[in-house]
Design an enzyme around this catalytic site. Sequence first.
Site, PDB file in Angstrom:
ATOM      1  N   GLU A  11     -60.243  -2.332 122.166  1.00 50.16           N
ATOM      2  CA  GLU A  11     -59.893  -2.455 124.173  1.00 50.16           C
ATOM      3  C   GLU A  11     -60.591  -0.836 124.475  1.00 50.16           C
ATOM      4  OE1 GLU A  11     -59.676  -4.998 125.752  1.00 50.16           O
ATOM      5  OE2 GLU A  11     -58.529  -6.249 124.215  1.00 50.16           O
TER       6      GLU A  11
ATOM      7  N   CYS B  13     -58.447   2.867 132.574  1.00 57.62           N
ATOM      8  CA  CYS B  13     -60.050   1.847 132.365  1.00 57.62           C
ATOM      9  C   CYS B  13     -60.176   1.454 132.873  1.00 57.62           C
ATOM     10  CB  CYS B  13     -59.389   1.734 130.788  1.00 57.62           C
ATOM     11  SG  CYS B  13     -58.241  -0.292 131.280  1.00 57.62           S
TER      12      CYS B  13
HETATM   13  P1  NAD Z   1     -57.900   8.268 122.425  1.00 52.02           P
HETATM   14  O1  NAD Z   1     -59.060   6.868 121.428  1.00 52.02           O
HETATM   15  O2  NAD Z   1     -57.803   9.801 122.031  1.00 52.02           O
HETATM   16  O3  NAD Z   1     -56.764   7.529 121.376  1.00 52.02           O
HETATM   17  C1  NAD Z   1     -56.016   6.423 121.600  1.00 52.02           C
HETATM   18  C2  NAD Z   1     -55.618   6.525 120.461  1.00 52.02           C
HETATM   19  O4  NAD Z   1     -55.613   6.155 118.911  1.00 52.02           O
HETATM   20  C3  NAD Z   1     -54.103   6.736 119.988  1.00 52.02           C
HETATM   21  O5  NAD Z   1     -53.162   6.592 119.645  1.00 52.02           O
HETATM   22  C4  NAD Z   1     -54.521   8.013 118.990  1.00 52.02           C
HETATM   23  O6  NAD Z   1     -53.370   8.802 118.518  1.00 52.02           O
HETATM   24  C5  NAD Z   1     -55.587   7.148 118.752  1.00 52.02           C
HETATM   25  N1  NAD Z   1     -56.126   7.416 116.944  1.00 52.02           N
HETATM   26  C6  NAD Z   1     -57.030   8.106 117.556  1.00 52.02           C
HETATM   27  N2  NAD Z   1     -57.960   8.609 116.569  1.00 52.02           N
HETATM   28  C7  NAD Z   1     -57.845   7.893 115.524  1.00 52.02           C
HETATM   29  C8  NAD Z   1     -58.633   7.231 114.209  1.00 52.02           C
HETATM   30  N3  NAD Z   1     -59.011   8.704 113.739  1.00 52.02           N
HETATM   31  N4  NAD Z   1     -57.052   6.956 113.510  1.00 52.02           N
HETATM   32  C9  NAD Z   1     -57.002   5.526 114.593  1.00 52.02           C
HETATM   33  N5  NAD Z   1     -56.328   6.236 115.581  1.00 52.02           N
HETATM   34  C10 NAD Z   1     -56.646   7.080 116.196  1.00 52.02           C
HETATM   35  O7  NAD Z   1     -57.782   7.250 123.976  1.00 52.02           O
HETATM   36  P2  NAD Z   1     -56.775   7.749 125.176  1.00 52.02           P
HETATM   37  O8  NAD Z   1     -57.281   9.096 125.478  1.00 52.02           O
HETATM   38  O9  NAD Z   1     -54.843   7.814 124.382  1.00 52.02           O
HETATM   39  O10 NAD Z   1     -56.722   6.637 125.975  1.00 52.02           O
HETATM   40  C11 NAD Z   1     -58.018   7.351 126.980  1.00 52.02           C
HETATM   41  C12 NAD Z   1     -59.099   5.920 126.970  1.00 52.02           C
HETATM   42  O11 NAD Z   1     -58.407   4.622 126.696  1.00 52.02           O
HETATM   43  C13 NAD Z   1     -60.287   5.765 127.746  1.00 52.02           C
HETATM   44  O12 NAD Z   1     -61.548   5.751 127.398  1.00 52.02           O
HETATM   45  C14 NAD Z   1     -59.944   4.330 128.481  1.00 52.02           C
HETATM   46  O13 NAD Z   1     -61.237   3.837 129.343  1.00 52.02           O
HETATM   47  C15 NAD Z   1     -59.413   4.244 127.280  1.00 52.02           C
HETATM   48  N6  NAD Z   1     -58.506   2.355 127.524  1.00 52.02           N
HETATM   49  C16 NAD Z   1     -58.724   1.375 127.782  1.00 52.02           C
HETATM   50  C17 NAD Z   1     -58.226   0.040 128.258  1.00 52.02           C
HETATM   51  C18 NAD Z   1     -58.481  -1.781 128.107  1.00 52.02           C
HETATM   52  O14 NAD Z   1     -58.263  -2.284 127.374  1.00 52.02           O
HETATM   53  N7  NAD Z   1     -59.426  -1.241 127.774  1.00 52.02           N
HETATM   54  C19 NAD Z   1     -56.840   0.426 128.505  1.00 52.02           C
HETATM   55  C20 NAD Z   1     -56.070   2.021 129.067  1.00 52.02           C
HETATM   56  C21 NAD Z   1     -56.755   2.385 128.023  1.00 52.02           C
END
Ligand code: NAD
Length: 498
Positions: free
Chosen positions: A243, A277
């Site tokens: 997502e 998002c």
């Molecule tokens: P992010 O990708 O920076 O981090 C998300 C999660 O992934 C965090 O818990 C982080 O610690 C973890 N993470 C980071 N690197 C990783 C790796 N290599 N392996 C495994 N886990 C890892 O995203 P964010 O800044 O927390 O969230 C914002 C983003 O999320 C925006 O792009 C937004 O659009 C998206 N989002 C999407 C939805 C949806 O339902 N499609 C909902 C909410 C947010």
Amino acid sequence: MTAVQPKPTPVGETFDSLSPATDEVVGTYPVHTADDVRAAVERARAGAGWWDGLGFAGRAERLQRWKGVLTRRLPQLCQAVRDETGKPVADAQLESVLAIEHIAWAAKHARKILGRHRRSPGLLMANQAATVEYRPLGVVGVIGPWNYPVYTPLGSITYALAAGNAVVFKPSEYTPGVGKWLVDAFAEIVPEQPVLQLITGFGETGAALVGAGVDKIAFTGSTGTGKKIMAAAAATLTPVVIEAGGKDALLVDTDADIEAAADATVWGAFSNSGQTCIGVERVYVHERVHDEFVAKVVEKSKNVRAGSDDEAQYGPITMPSQLAVIRRHIADALERGGRALVGGVDSVGDRYAQPTVLVDVPEDSEAVREETFGPTVTIAKVRDMDEAVEKANATKYGLGSTVFSRARGVELASRLRAGMTSVNAPLSFAGIASLPFGGVGDSGFGRIHGPEGLREFSRPKAVARQRFTAPITLTSFTRKESTDALVAKLITVLHGKR
Ligand code: NAD
């Protein structure tokens, strides 16, 4: 520009969670290592068997009680969300209420959707009884973002639990306290086994979860991280739900309620500081109503303000590094001929970003093509709705979308290459528990919520039971030539007519 807020940084084996409004430390959490994560997944195996053994009714009863705790302690939960994200309490309540609705829905419908169903065996196999049921996968790893720290991870956790899985949950490093609150509340209702566990830390902890032998990863976050997770999961053929980000468009037709469309644009673009998002980032308006619509958006935007006081409509930018992205997108748009009717580069401070409304922005600029994740919106004039659909679809993302049109709403919605569309209201699909949630392209794949969300966390199990010996045996070396001839005739009668 003054210094940006510090990112939560590891201190030895712990890290601090900071308020984005004040930089105050609101909690300290362990940085879980790969060994910690593996141990949690092993514990979860035992929990998964026990939880599966409770059956649909036993799980539903506990999920309903968990929902009751969340509901009764809503003010406490909302405060935890406000402390770590800075968003207004009312917004924290809205996302929590929707999450509660989802728990109720998943608990109530899991048996009907996942329980054993009969399927028609067909004429050739008429002596068989065919059934399918959806069994749990085992242990699901859920990795969450910070922007909706209740609604978003619970969209995966709730449906995975209702399907009979144990869950190991890694919340964002920006919102570990909200994650802990949710997991602790669950443990009060289900103290017997580690069915829902929390692990905390940064990207490395999330990566360790991907490689820890879970049966599925449900990831919500940025597209870039989603790609890394999918690549890492490929090594063990661990399935993933992604997502990811979006660049959602809102379309305004000539017969639209312009007042409502402008209101939806302002709320969809600026609420939660644009850190949504499925937030509105681009608008395509029919030329005949363009000027009226833009005037209304500008007028309404002037009443919207970021801050941490009770009158502010939205709070700070939660993740400090995003401020530079928002500033860059606005600057690029203005340098390339765009105009800011509200706000501009100076609206982006060192903690808060005030609303920005951009027009005349080239379609190939970053502000139109990349996820800004801030309180900005671009508005473009189109000659007709075909052009609006074409431009809305000219993106690598495909998450949500909105259409304002009295006569053609559903028709235009079905032409949009996006996982979800709301017609004549903003973001409505997100509040309907029976609808699947997810995107296409760089917005990811797989679905949470609804029947699709329950099936996402289960594996179909097909069973064919022989009810009586067929007069002609097909699956034996004793099969005769006359049987093959009969089968050839039968199939011709059944399927050979055209
Ligand atoms: P992010 O990708 O920076 O981090 C998300 C999660 O992934 C965090 O818990 C982080 O610690 C973890 N993470 C980071 N690197 C990783 C790796 N290599 N392996 C495994 N886990 C890892 O995203 P964010 O800044 O927390 O969230 C914002 C983003 O999320 C925006 O792009 C937004 O659009 C998206 N989002 C999407 C939805 C949806 O339902 N499609 C909902 C909410 C947010």
